[in-house]
Design a protein around this motif. Structure first.
Motif, PDB file in Angstrom:
ATOM      1  N   SER A  60      39.431 -49.935  12.931  1.00 16.25           N
ATOM      2  CA  SER A  60      38.714 -51.108  12.440  1.00 16.25           C
ATOM      3  C   SER A  60      38.351 -50.898  10.974  1.00 16.25           C
ATOM      4  O   SER A  60      38.399 -49.797  10.446  1.00 16.25           O
ATOM      5  N   SER A  61      37.937 -51.971  10.324  1.00 19.07           N
ATOM      6  CA  SER A  61      37.698 -51.908   8.882  1.00 19.07           C
ATOM      7  C   SER A  61      36.453 -51.101   8.512  1.00 19.07           C
ATOM      8  O   SER A  61      36.344 -50.612   7.402  1.00 19.07           O
ATOM      9  N   SER A  62      35.495 -50.981   9.411  1.00 16.08           N
ATOM     10  CA  SER A  62      34.300 -50.203   9.076  1.00 16.08           C
ATOM     11  C   SER A  62      34.441 -48.781   9.603  1.00 16.08           C
ATOM     12  O   SER A  62      35.250 -48.503  10.468  1.00 16.08           O
ATOM     13  N   THR A  63      33.628 -47.902   9.047  1.00 15.17           N
ATOM     14  CA  THR A  63      33.690 -46.507   9.461  1.00 15.17           C
ATOM     15  C   THR A  63      32.352 -46.085  10.047  1.00 15.17           C
ATOM     16  O   THR A  63      31.308 -46.594   9.648  1.00 15.17           O
ATOM     17  N   SER A  64      32.416 -45.183  10.993  1.00 17.67           N
ATOM     18  CA  SER A  64      31.185 -44.662  11.557  1.00 17.67           C
ATOM     19  C   SER A  64      30.991 -43.203  11.146  1.00 17.67           C
ATOM     20  O   SER A  64      30.097 -42.534  11.644  1.00 17.67           O
ATOM     21  N   ASP A  65      31.825 -42.735  10.231  1.00 16.04           N
ATOM     22  CA  ASP A  65      31.732 -41.359   9.756  1.00 16.04           C
ATOM     23  C   ASP A  65      30.510 -41.224   8.851  1.00 16.04           C
ATOM     24  O   ASP A  65      30.460 -41.807   7.770  1.00 16.04           O
ATOM     25  N   PRO A  66      29.483 -40.471   9.259  1.00 17.34           N
ATOM     26  CA  PRO A  66      28.263 -40.373   8.448  1.00 17.34           C
ATOM     27  C   PRO A  66      28.502 -39.692   7.096  1.00 17.34           C
ATOM     28  O   PRO A  66      27.840 -40.024   6.115  1.00 17.34           O
ATOM     29  N   VAL A  67      29.435 -38.772   7.038  1.00 16.49           N
ATOM     30  CA  VAL A  67      29.718 -38.091   5.770  1.00 16.49           C
ATOM     31  C   VAL A  67      30.331 -39.073   4.779  1.00 16.49           C
ATOM     32  O   VAL A  67      29.952 -39.129   3.607  1.00 16.49           O
ATOM     33  N   PHE A  68      31.280 -39.881   5.249  1.00 12.68           N
ATOM     34  CA  PHE A  68      31.919 -40.863   4.374  1.00 12.68           C
ATOM     35  C   PHE A  68      30.900 -41.887   3.878  1.00 12.68           C
ATOM     36  O   PHE A  68      30.898 -42.258   2.699  1.00 12.68           O
ATOM     37  N   ILE A  69      30.021 -42.337   4.770  1.00  8.79           N
ATOM     38  CA  ILE A  69      28.978 -43.292   4.378  1.00  8.79           C
ATOM     39  C   ILE A  69      28.057 -42.675   3.328  1.00  8.79           C
ATOM     40  O   ILE A  69      27.674 -43.326   2.360  1.00  8.79           O
TER      41      ILE A  69
END
Length: 145
Positions: A60-69
């Motif tokens: 999906s277009s959003s990420t749930s990776d906390p490091v990337f955020i």
């Protein structure tokens, strides 16, 4: 002059001179590459273009990776602050040629390097009161254009 500011005051200029060394370091640090170079890179997701992997469903277009955020947050917040630092540094650098006198130039460069008044006085074998007076002369010379 800074955007949204009518005039550079002596107080602003003094603060920018005192903050000069760490603002330079912050800009240098922000210009370092953000992404990791090893296998778990933060640059972004790799999408297959060829082979069987290209036919599989995409993320999906959003990420749930906390490091990337967190990396995105830092890049965004740094961008605004770094531009402000660059404007302040440019204003100080624009006014450096207005400073005349060997003593004033030496004190100014040591202030820009982040040295304290006491350390400058020790180096130049002058009292801290004299260094304060020289600093005020520097500010007066830099304010007058």
């Amino acid at each position: 002059m800074l955007k949204g500011q009518k005039e550079v005051t002596k107080g602003n200029l003094l603060q920018w001179i005192e903050d000069y060394s760490w603002m330079i370091e912050s800009i240098e640090e922000a210009r370092q590459p953000v992404a990791k170079v090893d296998n778990n890179s933060y640059i972004g997701a790799k999408t297959a273009l060829y082979g069987i992997e290209a036919t599989l469903p995409k993320a999906s277009s959003s990420t749930s990776d906390p490091v990337f955020i967190e990396v995105q947050r830092r890049v965004y917040s740094l961008n605004y602050r770094i531009k402000e630092y660059e404007r302040k540094i440019a204003e100080v650098q624009k006014r450096i040629p207005y400073v005349i006198g060997d003593r004033e130039v030496e004190v100014l460069h040591r202030l820009l390097d982040g040295d304290s008044m006491r350390a400058i006085g020790r180096h130049m074998k002058l009292s801290s009161t004299t260094i304060f007076r020289v600093r005020n002369n520097i500010l007066n010379q830099m304010i007058v254009e």
